[in-house]
Design an enzyme around this catalytic site. Structure first.
Site, PDB file in Angstrom:
ATOM      1  N   TYR A 152       0.539  -1.485   0.027  1.00  0.00           N
ATOM      2  CA  TYR A 152      -0.452   0.144  -0.139  1.00  0.00           C
ATOM      3  C   TYR A 152       0.541   1.017   0.010  1.00  0.00           C
ATOM      4  CZ  TYR A 152      -3.192   3.460   1.870  1.00  0.00           C
ATOM      5  OH  TYR A 152      -4.169   3.857   1.715  1.00  0.00           O
ATOM      6  N   ASP A 186       9.021   3.015  -0.046  1.00  0.00           N
ATOM      7  CA  ASP A 186       8.621   3.731  -0.046  1.00  0.00           C
ATOM      8  C   ASP A 186       8.445   3.525   1.615  1.00  0.00           C
ATOM      9  OD1 ASP A 186       4.450   3.300   0.385  1.00  0.00           O
ATOM     10  OD2 ASP A 186       5.928   4.448   1.773  1.00  0.00           O
ATOM     11  N   LYS A 241       4.824  10.007   8.783  1.00  0.00           N
ATOM     12  CA  LYS A 241       4.242   9.291  10.273  1.00  0.00           C
ATOM     13  C   LYS A 241       5.099  10.213  10.928  1.00  0.00           C
ATOM     14  CE  LYS A 241       2.115   5.421   8.146  1.00  0.00           C
ATOM     15  NZ  LYS A 241       0.755   5.337   8.544  1.00  0.00           N
TER      16      LYS A 241
HETATM   17  P1  KE4 Z   1      -0.728   8.265   4.414  1.00  0.00           P
HETATM   18  O1  KE4 Z   1      -1.177   8.766   3.395  1.00  0.00           O
HETATM   19  O2  KE4 Z   1      -2.304   7.746   5.091  1.00  0.00           O
HETATM   20  O3  KE4 Z   1      -0.225   9.198   5.256  1.00  0.00           O
HETATM   21  O4  KE4 Z   1       0.490   7.596   3.917  1.00  0.00           O
HETATM   22  C1  KE4 Z   1       0.022   6.551   2.996  1.00  0.00           C
HETATM   23  C2  KE4 Z   1       1.201   5.202   3.123  1.00  0.00           C
HETATM   24  C3  KE4 Z   1       1.734   4.920   2.421  1.00  0.00           C
HETATM   25  N1  KE4 Z   1       3.361   4.175   2.203  1.00  0.00           N
HETATM   26  C4  KE4 Z   1       2.719   3.703   3.408  1.00  0.00           C
HETATM   27  C5  KE4 Z   1       3.929   2.233   3.442  1.00  0.00           C
HETATM   28  C6  KE4 Z   1       1.632   3.238   4.464  1.00  0.00           C
HETATM   29  O5  KE4 Z   1       1.793   2.247   5.141  1.00  0.00           O
HETATM   30  C7  KE4 Z   1       0.690   4.373   3.929  1.00  0.00           C
HETATM   31  C8  KE4 Z   1      -0.458   4.043   4.882  1.00  0.00           C
HETATM   32  N2  KE4 Z   1      -0.074   3.115   6.336  1.00  0.00           N
HETATM   33  C9  KE4 Z   1      -1.533   2.955   6.933  1.00  0.00           C
HETATM   34  C10 KE4 Z   1      -1.795   1.933   7.166  1.00  0.00           C
HETATM   35  N3  KE4 Z   1      -1.480   0.524   6.968  1.00  0.00           N
HETATM   36  C11 KE4 Z   1      -2.894   4.079   7.182  1.00  0.00           C
HETATM   37  C12 KE4 Z   1      -3.527   4.252   8.415  1.00  0.00           C
HETATM   38  C13 KE4 Z   1      -4.756   4.731   7.323  1.00  0.00           C
HETATM   39  O6  KE4 Z   1      -5.468   4.647   5.849  1.00  0.00           O
HETATM   40  O7  KE4 Z   1      -5.746   5.187   8.236  1.00  0.00           O
END
Ligand code: KE4
Length: 427
Positions: free
Chosen positions: A142, A237, A265
């Site tokens: 993801y 990533d 994060k």
């Molecule tokens: P954000 O746009 O949510 O800040 O980041 C996206 C993203 C990009 N790359 C990786 C490896 C990520 O894990 C994420 C977002 N992680 C999720 C948790 N698995 C965020 C939680 C959510 O979507 O509410």
């Protein structure tokens, strides 16, 4: 009806599904979400005053624990100087200098407001630098919710059973090639088919969105070699692994140097911050220096920068914190493996550093297909039991557990005891 339930009822009237991010709805574990009112150190309290030991930590940012005194005081002070200027500030230079000083592969970096934005921008830069259109991503990984990345995506997209999302036109994804995590042949096949068309490979160097899946020996090195052989860029990533596995993230932990890295994060300490950066020649294509446009009103926001600078400085200045965190986590996960073994249930536990996942399957989990053999109903029962006993886990099989630097040995021991009872209740 509890306060959380009452608020959830109101929320569903005005917010789709009652939440601002799907996984928060707790749908995949079949219960209503506690609405959280406050957090401190390793604890969170919901609207009904229930207390939890938190193993999500806002999905990674809270490596120092919630409400860290130094971060909080710095943010409060920064607010007094104004919340946003939409202008260049010295704080952004300090943040960029901090990241480029800590991570050798990041020679230049641009701040954005989320991990999604960081990945979107990094991919545009890779396409602009190479003048190629295709990208390779891995099934189950993801990288945020940009249209063309919602292709066999992990995390909430996987949990909600929508590995591909509605609303994404076919045209958006025609240049996205998917490969199998830990399978270099599946990657090379794409390069053989499109030797001159692939701009980049994007990979979670430790996958954490199909649950935690570790790179097998030689996998990351193999991706580096393939990119060098075919003139593509390697994008790590590190939104989850960055400043988590160690001060220099997964690339430091595994010793593989990407061309671009994305962050989120931890670099915001809970404030909306993302970043992408890497080789100076590659980043030089970014506007206004080059022809790849990327912008953002709140990028480099002074309050968010203050939070990030403070947290990253603490992590940089205290390398022993990582030693303690990774040692404490290793002891915890090793003990959890023992608890699983004693339960007589044949489950799989993957972990590295302070992140890990229990998979309710008896198979080794090395990619999306093996992760998908997990019994998500059994996971749901396990997670509900833990929640009922004050342990706040990710409400989905395909997520990670995050241990922070402030989780105490007593809290971890209690968590193990509850895990033992939870597994016993499943038999
Ligand atoms: P954000 O746009 O949510 O800040 O980041 C996206 C993203 C990009 N790359 C990786 C490896 C990520 O894990 C994420 C977002 N992680 C999720 C948790 N698995 C965020 C939680 C959510 O979507 O509410």
């Amino acid at each position: 009806m509890t306060r959380s339930e009452a608020i959830f009822e109101m929320a569903r009237e005005v917010i789709p599904g009652g939440v601002n991010s799907p996984v928060r709805a707790f749908g995949s574990i079949g219960t209503n979400p506690p609405f959280i009112r406050k957090a401190d150190k390793s604890r969170m309290w919901d609207e009904d005053g229930k207390e939890y030991i938190d193993f999500i930590g806002s999905w990674g940012p809270m490596i120092l624990g919630h409400n860290n005194d130094i971060v909080r005081e710095a943010v409060i002070k920064a607010c007094a100087d104004g919340l946003s200027f939409g202008a260049a500030t010295a704080l952004e230079v300090e943040m960029a200098s901090l990241i480029t000083a800590i991570v050798p592969s990041v020679e230049m970096v641009r701040m954005v407001n989320s991990g999604t934005e960081a990945v979107m921008s990094a991919i545009r830069v890779a396409r602009g630098f190479t003048r190629r259109d295709k990208i390779i991503k891995f099934v189950g990984c993801y990288h945020g919710h940009a249209d063309y990345l919602l292709v066999k995506a992990g995390s909430g997209a996987l949990t909600q059973g929508q590995p591909d999302s509605l609303g994404v036109p076919q045209g958006c994804t025609k240049d996205v090639l998917t490969a199998t995590y830990n399978d270099l042949n599946s990657v090379e096949d794409h390069f053989k088919a499109f030797p001159d068309d692939i701009a980049a490979i994007i990979v979670e160097p430790v996958a954490a969105n199909m649950g935690v899946v570790l790179p097998e020996k030689g996998f990351l090195e193999g991706l580096r070699e393939l990119c060098d052989k075919y003139g593509a860029l390697l994008i790590f990533d590190e939104v989850i692994t960055g400043f988590r596995l160690g001060i220099d993230g997964a690339q430091g932990y595994y010793g593989v140097r990407p061309d671009l890295t994305t962050y989120g994060k931890i670099i915001g300490a809970g404030m909306p911050v993302g970043a992408y950066g890497g080789r100076k020649d590659v980043m030089s294509v970014v506007s206004p220096l080059g022809g790849v446009y990327q912008a953002g009103t709140l990028s480099g926001n002074p309050v968010a920068m203050t939070a990030g600078i403070t947290q990253l400085s603490i992590l940089r200045d205290h390398p022993s914190y990582y030693e303690k965190l990774n040692q404490k986590s290793d002891i915890f996960f090793t003990s959890l493996k023992e608890v699983i073994k004693e339960s007589g249930l044949n489950l799989t536990l993957n972990h590295v550093g302070s992140i890990g996942s229990i998979f309710f399957t008896d198979q080794p989990v090395v990619d999306y297909d093996s992760a998908k053999t997990s019994d998500t109903a059994a996971f749901a029962r396990y997670a509900r039991y833990m929640l009922g006993n004050g342990i706040y886990l990710a409400p989905a099989q395909f997520e990670a557990m995050f241990i922070s630097m402030v989780h105490t040995d007593d809290e971890l021991a209690y968590t193990l005891a509850m895990a033992k009872n939870a597994l016993a209740s499943l038999k």
